[in-house]
Design a protein around this motif. Structure first.
Motif, short mmCIF file in Angstrom:
data_model
loop_
_atom_site.label_atom_id
_atom_site.label_comp_id
_atom_site.label_asym_id
_atom_site.label_seq_id
_atom_site.Cartn_x
_atom_site.Cartn_y
_atom_site.Cartn_z
N THR A 180 -30.49 -25.09 26.05
CA THR A 180 -31.05 -25.63 27.30
C THR A 180 -29.99 -26.31 28.15
N GLU A 181 -29.02 -26.97 27.51
CA GLU A 181 -27.98 -27.68 28.27
C GLU A 181 -26.66 -26.89 28.29
N TRP A 182 -26.71 -25.60 28.09
CA TRP A 182 -25.49 -24.77 28.10
C TRP A 182 -24.65 -25.03 29.35
N SER A 183 -25.30 -25.06 30.51
CA SER A 183 -24.57 -25.20 31.77
C SER A 183 -23.98 -26.60 31.95
N ALA A 184 -24.38 -27.56 31.13
CA ALA A 184 -23.82 -28.90 31.24
C ALA A 184 -22.44 -29.00 30.58
N PHE A 185 -22.07 -27.98 29.82
CA PHE A 185 -20.76 -27.97 29.15
C PHE A 185 -19.75 -27.21 30.01
N THR A 186 -18.46 -27.49 29.81
CA THR A 186 -17.41 -26.82 30.57
C THR A 186 -17.29 -25.35 30.15
N ILE A 187 -16.68 -24.56 31.01
CA ILE A 187 -16.42 -23.17 30.68
C ILE A 187 -15.54 -23.09 29.43
N ALA A 188 -14.58 -24.02 29.34
CA ALA A 188 -13.71 -24.05 28.16
C ALA A 188 -14.52 -24.30 26.88
N ALA A 189 -15.56 -25.13 26.97
CA ALA A 189 -16.41 -25.40 25.80
C ALA A 189 -17.14 -24.13 25.40
N HIS A 190 -17.65 -23.39 26.38
CA HIS A 190 -18.33 -22.13 26.06
C HIS A 190 -17.38 -21.19 25.32
N GLN A 191 -16.17 -21.06 25.87
CA GLN A 191 -15.18 -20.15 25.27
C GLN A 191 -14.80 -20.61 23.87
N LEU A 194 -17.49 -19.82 21.22
CA LEU A 194 -17.62 -18.41 20.87
C LEU A 194 -16.36 -17.79 20.28
N SER A 195 -15.24 -18.49 20.39
CA SER A 195 -13.98 -17.89 19.92
C SER A 195 -13.44 -18.53 18.65
N GLU A 196 -13.85 -19.76 18.37
CA GLU A 196 -13.28 -20.49 17.23
C GLU A 196 -14.15 -20.36 15.98
N ALA A 197 -13.52 -20.57 14.83
CA ALA A 197 -14.25 -20.65 13.56
C ALA A 197 -14.63 -22.11 13.35
N PRO A 202 -18.57 -31.40 4.53
CA PRO A 202 -19.40 -31.89 3.41
C PRO A 202 -20.64 -32.63 3.89
N ASP A 203 -20.67 -33.02 5.15
CA ASP A 203 -21.83 -33.72 5.71
C ASP A 203 -22.87 -32.68 6.11
N ALA A 204 -23.43 -32.02 5.12
CA ALA A 204 -24.41 -30.96 5.35
C ALA A 204 -25.52 -31.08 4.32
N ASN A 205 -26.74 -30.91 4.79
CA ASN A 205 -27.89 -30.93 3.87
C ASN A 205 -29.00 -30.08 4.48
N ARG A 206 -30.23 -30.26 4.01
CA ARG A 206 -31.32 -29.44 4.52
C ARG A 206 -31.71 -29.83 5.95
N MET A 207 -31.28 -30.99 6.44
CA MET A 207 -31.58 -31.38 7.81
C MET A 207 -30.63 -30.73 8.81
N GLY A 208 -29.36 -30.63 8.43
CA GLY A 208 -28.40 -30.08 9.36
C GLY A 208 -27.01 -30.08 8.77
N ALA A 209 -26.10 -29.43 9.48
CA ALA A 209 -24.70 -29.36 9.03
C ALA A 209 -23.80 -29.74 10.18
N ARG A 210 -22.93 -30.72 9.94
CA ARG A 210 -21.91 -31.05 10.93
C ARG A 210 -20.78 -30.02 10.79
N LEU A 211 -20.36 -29.48 11.93
CA LEU A 211 -19.31 -28.47 11.95
C LEU A 211 -18.04 -29.08 12.51
N ALA A 212 -16.90 -28.66 11.98
CA ALA A 212 -15.61 -29.19 12.41
C ALA A 212 -14.83 -28.11 13.14
N GLY A 213 -14.25 -28.49 14.25
CA GLY A 213 -13.43 -27.58 15.05
C GLY A 213 -12.94 -28.29 16.29
N LEU A 214 -12.58 -27.53 17.33
CA LEU A 214 -12.15 -28.14 18.58
C LEU A 214 -13.35 -28.82 19.26
#
Length: 314
Positions: A180-191, A194-197, A202-214
């Motif tokens: 819903t808030e896709w357009s609130a992020f920068t074009i660089a954030a979109h890229q 979709l481009s990074e792994a 370790p902060d992951a459970n059945r509620m959610g998983a925190r992801l690490a990256g840029l």
């Protein structure tokens, strides 16, 4: 009729499809993290596909059966033995009273499902048998299983197909739609999204998983009131590091949502474990709906085939 829990590993809970009508009351969906594995496992033991099973996270599980029954262990791939004899997975297995099942640590994937003929007979709470760990209700006494528990089993419901099924591949990507808030992020954030792994922390459970990256920056500061969220939402807190919501996710949140994992891929979310990398790929709404339709056709065809085979075994 019961099954005695001897060892649970990291986490083992009783789950079914979950509570899809509870969000309006603030009740999370809960339920199994891998719907196809749960559904197919039930069919392999002659159950209707809505029976409760034991969801095992990462492995290290051990249980003893106190009655003859049929079982199938589906989901992530792990060494599975019955009285120390390898029995494999995704297949119907006959068990005698007194035998001991061991599910070792997952070699690929994260969650296994122990399906037993008759299902795990725990009470319905708010329309489901799923465990709500945060709320402390549903499942077996509203909590994670522990050694010493004795879980009641239901009456076997019908003939079993005595078959095996090839597990679906998890794949390397999660397909997403813009949030819903896709357009609130920068074009660089979109890229970047979709481009990074994105590494599952370790902060992951059945509620959610925190992801690490840029970092995923907003185009400008954004103040939001709490709003509805659900499993599959990718939300981004002020740190810029995304959080992927899972089956036990809360029903409201205040962070902007950059993406939504398509419904057909929700089962894949539950099969990533800490340290693994997730990649996202954007699809159109039409592609998401086509993928979901194809998945439902595959499951329906498989159900028809397994029930036909079960009818031939009587």
């Amino acid at each position: 009729m019961s099954i005695a829990i001897l060892k649970t590993g990291a986490l083992a809970t009783v789950q079914d499809a979950g509570r899809y009508d509870g969000a309006q009351w603030g009740v999370p969906r809960s339920g199994v993290m891998d719907i196809p594995a749960w559904l197919i496992g039930n069919l392999l033991v002659g159950n209707e596909p809505d029976q409760a099973v034991i969801e095992i996270t990462l492995g290290g599980f051990k249980a003893q059966f106190e009655t003859d029954c049929l079982i199938a262990v589906t989901g992530a791939i792990a060494p599975v033995t019955l009285d120390k004899q390898d029995i494999g997975q995704w297949r119907t297995v006959s068990v005698k009273a007194g035998q001991t099942l061991r599910v070792g640590f997952a070699e690929t994937g994260a969650r296994m499902f122990l399906c037993v003929s008759g299902g795990i007979e725990v009470p319905l709470v708010l329309g489901a048998r799923a465990t709500d760990l945060a709320g402390g209700f549903g499942g077996f006494q509203g909590r994670a299983l522990k050694a010493g528990d004795a879980l009641p089993l239901g009456e076997p419901q019908g003939p079993a197909p005595h078959a095996s099924v090839r597990p679906p591949p998890r794949g390397d990507f999660l397909r997403i739609l813009p949030g819903t808030e896709w357009s609130a992020f920068t074009i660089a954030a979109h890229q970047t999204l979709l481009s990074e792994a994105w590494v599952v922390t370790p902060d992951a459970n059945r509620m959610g998983a925190r992801l690490a990256g840029l970092s995923l920056p907003l185009a400008q500061p954004l103040e939001m009131t709490s709003h509805a969220v659900h499993p599959g939402v990718v939300q981004v807190p002020p740190s810029g590091q995304p959080i992927l919501l899972m089956a036990d996710a809360q029903t409201t949140g205040g962070y902007p949502k950059i993406a939504q994992v398509i419904r057909a891929d929700l089962w894949r979310i539950g099969q990533y474990r800490p340290g693994e990398a997730i990649r996202f790929i954007e699809v159109t709404l039409g592609e998401a709906l086509d993928t979901l339709s194809a998945q439902r056709r595959w499951l329906a065809q498989l159900e028809t085939q397994l029930k036909w085979r079960a009818s031939r075994s009587t």
